[in-house]
Design an enzyme around this catalytic site. Structure first.
Site, mmCIF file in Angstrom:
data_model
loop_
_atom_site.group_PDB
_atom_site.id
_atom_site.type_symbol
_atom_site.label_atom_id
_atom_site.label_comp_id
_atom_site.label_asym_id
_atom_site.label_seq_id
_atom_site.Cartn_x
_atom_site.Cartn_y
_atom_site.Cartn_z
ATOM 1 N N SER A 32 -101.932 -43.862 73.502
ATOM 2 C CA SER A 32 -100.385 -43.838 73.799
ATOM 3 C C SER A 32 -100.238 -42.242 74.216
ATOM 4 O O SER A 32 -98.935 -42.213 74.422
ATOM 5 C CB SER A 32 -99.734 -44.101 72.382
ATOM 6 O OG SER A 32 -99.791 -45.546 72.188
ATOM 7 N N SER B 203 -97.940 -46.042 74.191
ATOM 8 C CA SER B 203 -96.644 -46.298 73.777
ATOM 9 C C SER B 203 -95.645 -45.031 74.083
ATOM 10 O O SER B 203 -94.390 -45.051 74.152
ATOM 11 C CB SER B 203 -96.576 -46.388 72.221
ATOM 12 O OG SER B 203 -97.090 -45.211 71.568
ATOM 13 N N LYS C 253 -91.542 -37.429 70.532
ATOM 14 C CA LYS C 253 -91.644 -38.647 70.154
ATOM 15 C C LYS C 253 -91.063 -39.258 68.937
ATOM 16 O O LYS C 253 -91.121 -38.694 67.917
ATOM 17 C CB LYS C 253 -93.134 -39.199 70.379
ATOM 18 C CG LYS C 253 -93.411 -40.670 70.571
ATOM 19 C CD LYS C 253 -94.938 -40.977 70.492
ATOM 20 C CE LYS C 253 -95.520 -42.393 70.769
ATOM 21 N NZ LYS C 253 -96.797 -42.776 70.656
#
Lengths: 492, 99
Positions: free
Chosen positions: A179, A155, A80
């Protein structure tokens, strides 16, 4: 060789260890897959072709030299883009950090490199991890491989979509309010939030420091456990890192895979059993509960009366911490600077830089946090939210006196169409309804696929006591053994 | 009744160092009002005697031994800066110019 991108991390590692495939071949196959599909999925913000192949070559050389390699050596991983990676762009999906190349690696990145994992690149997210659909990325949304007109969650939608599109067998996420788990649920993958402090925050671009927790994303529970074991452990560079041994999550996952849950008590959270959830989600969840019962688990209904206040408390605490953390983006030390024409003073340049560099959701949260922390409002908002946090923790601790883990759906609804919730920011927040309590408490949580609704994946969430991460892996692996993994159709 | 006025939003933007436009103030005023009314639900909880939790891990100061360790060079530390001069971050002027 058959298509190695369809293999699990465990299978890939075995091929590399036996010499039946090189890390370089495995890495190239995944880079080819990314080149073939990522224009449709947009899971990646940056693909590090050169770095990945160099890391793969290094693994192959170590193996040729007869070195003992770790259990995930040669396995590709997607990271990420809120995690600092030395020399590789790290943007947090924000314009304010466009082109920034960190001068250091996050601790979790160092650990993965040492374990011989091969980083393919950086994945898309909502800007600064603030969102539940990846639509708030400054670089455009990610599309759900199950249905490209739908969101991949957020997210960490990029990490989850990369797994579901077979662009990577493993990925790293961060979980502040869900997330990792919520994107896993809506993409039919596995995502685990470790105990807060179990994985190091050093090198994460900070959003909400008392909640941010990096963790593993994978297509199987065992793969997630293997990556968890690499990421976790005490780090002297993170003052909230817990100086205790990591629970044996890999052993627990393998034990659970035998499918025997005799003697395990599951607590069904009454407050999360229906209200606000789609009927199809609840139907898939109840089928999974039946499956767990058939494996020998005992299911007990548990009331956690303060969980209904978790969402409002979170949307005060997280923005408050974010308003403070994001003050560092001042156009001085890194990233964007706007309006520095030699005539304007620092404060004006700072305000123009932040106005230009931050997206709307980040601005909203900074202002909410500034409001909640300001004198006159502090007691009613931030102070009261912190007291609610105490009560939620008490709900968890009293529940865990009666049961081993708590279960609920991971998220109230399946992947929704892009654009369905962007007009009303609070409607977006509701996606985190079931995942937030574990963040406020600090305990671990995992989402594991439990079925389909309207042809789209549904996730079941298992939360466990602080530092009992192994318990949730055991139950998750047992459920996986009973109902299998979910496979999307070919990308249309 | 609205929880937050347009003027308060403009004030928050100034405190937050965000040079927001008038259109943004209009948009945010409505959105922040919805959010603040929703999160104000925490006030329904009777919690006078409840201690606050700032952190799930009991916090103590963590100190390391006072030993020199490798760190970034000045060049590395300045590499991402929008502007640097003589081994330092260069910033716009901080004080108003003399008349």
């Amino acid at each position: 060789m058959s298509d190695v991108t369809r293999l699990t991390a465990t299978e890939i590692a075995a091929l590399v260890a036996s010499g039946d495939a090189s890390a370089t071949e495995i890495t190239q196959a995944h880079l080819d897959r990314i080149a073939a599909v990522d224009d449709r999925v947009h899971a990646f913000l940056h693909v590090d072709t050169e770095g990945a192949l160099a890391a793969a070559t290094a693994v192959d050389e170590r193996r040729a030299a007869g070195e003992e390699l770790g259990p995930l050596a040669g396995v590709p991983v997607a990271v990420k883009d809120i995690v600092a990676t030395k020399g590789v762009p790290s943007t947090a999906a924000s314009k304010i950090l466009e082109g920034w190349r960190p001068p250091y690696d996050a601790t979790i990145v160092t650990r993965m490199r040492e374990a011989g994992l091969v980083m393919l690149g950086k994945t898309n997210l909502d800007e600064f991890a603030m969102g539940s659909s990846t639509e708030y990325s400054a670089y455009g949304p990610t599309f759900n491989p199950w249905d490209l007109s739908r969101i991949p969650g957020g997210s960490g939608g990029g990490s989850a979509a990369a797994l579901a599109a077979y662009e990577a067998p493993l990925a790293v996420g961060t979980d502040t309010g869900g997330s990792i788990r919520q994107p896993a649920a809506v993409t039919g993958t596995v995502g685990a939030k470790p105990t807060y402090g179990g994985t190091s925050r050093y090198g994460l671009i900070a959003f909400s420091s008392s909640l941010d927790t990096p963790g593993p994303c994978a297509r199987t529970v065992e793969d997630a456990a293997l990556l968890h074991a690499v990421l976790a452990g005490h780090d002297p560079r993170d003052s909230t890192s817990i100086p205790q041994p990591v629970p044996d999550v890999v052993g627990a996952a393998r034990r659970g895979a035998s499918g025997d849950l005799t003697g395990v008590k599951l607590g069904l959270v009454r407050e999360f059993a229906g209200e606000g959830a789609e009927p199809g989600v609840m139907a898939a969840f109840h089928d999974a509960v039946d499956a767990l019962t058939k494996l020998g688990a005992e299911v007990v209904e548990i009331s956690c009366p303060n969980f209904q206040y978790a969402l409002p408390a979170y949307y005060l605490i997280a923005p408050s911490e974010c308003s403070s953390n994001l003050a560092r983006f001042d156009g001085v030390r890194y990233g964007l600077r706007v309006g520095d024409d030699g005539a304007k003073a620092l404060e004006e340049v700072m305000s123009l830089t932040r106005e230009s560099g931050f997206g709307a959701e980040v601005k909203r949260r900074i202002m909410i946090g500034t409001y909640a922390l300001s004198s006159g409002y502090y007691d009613a908002y931030y102070g009261q939210a912190q007291k609610v946090r105490t009560l939620i923790t008490r709900d968890f601790t009293s529940a865990f006196e009666r049961v081993d883990v708590l279960i609920s759906p991971t998220t109230p609804f399946v992947a929704f169409p892009l654009g369905a919730r962007t007009a009303d920011p609070y409607q977006m927040y509701l996606a985190d309804l079931y995942t937030i309590p574990a963040n406020l408490y600090g305990g671990p949580g995992i989402s594991v696929p439990c079925g389909l609704s309207e042809g789209l994946p549904v996730g079941l969430q298992i939360t466990a006591p602080t530092l009992a991460d192994d318990r949730m892996y055991r139950v998750a692996a047992a459920l996986e053994s009973a109902i299998g993994t979910l496979t999307p159709g070919e990308l249309s | 009744m609205a929880a937050i006025s347009r003027e308060e939003v403009a004030h928050l933007a100034r405190l937050s160092r965000l040079a927001v436009t008038d259109q943004e103030i209009d948009l945010f005023a409505g959105q922040l009002d919805v959010i603040l009314q929703a999160v104000a639900r925490v006030g329904e909880v009777v919690a006078e005697d409840i201690p606050p939790t700032s952190h799930s891990v009991p916090l103590t100061n963590v100190l390391r031994d006072d030993v020199v360790q490798p760190c970034l060079t000045p060049e590395e530390a300045l590499a991402g800066a929008p502007d640097a001069e003589e081994g330092r971050f260069r910033v716009p002027r901080i004080l108003e110019e003399e008349a």
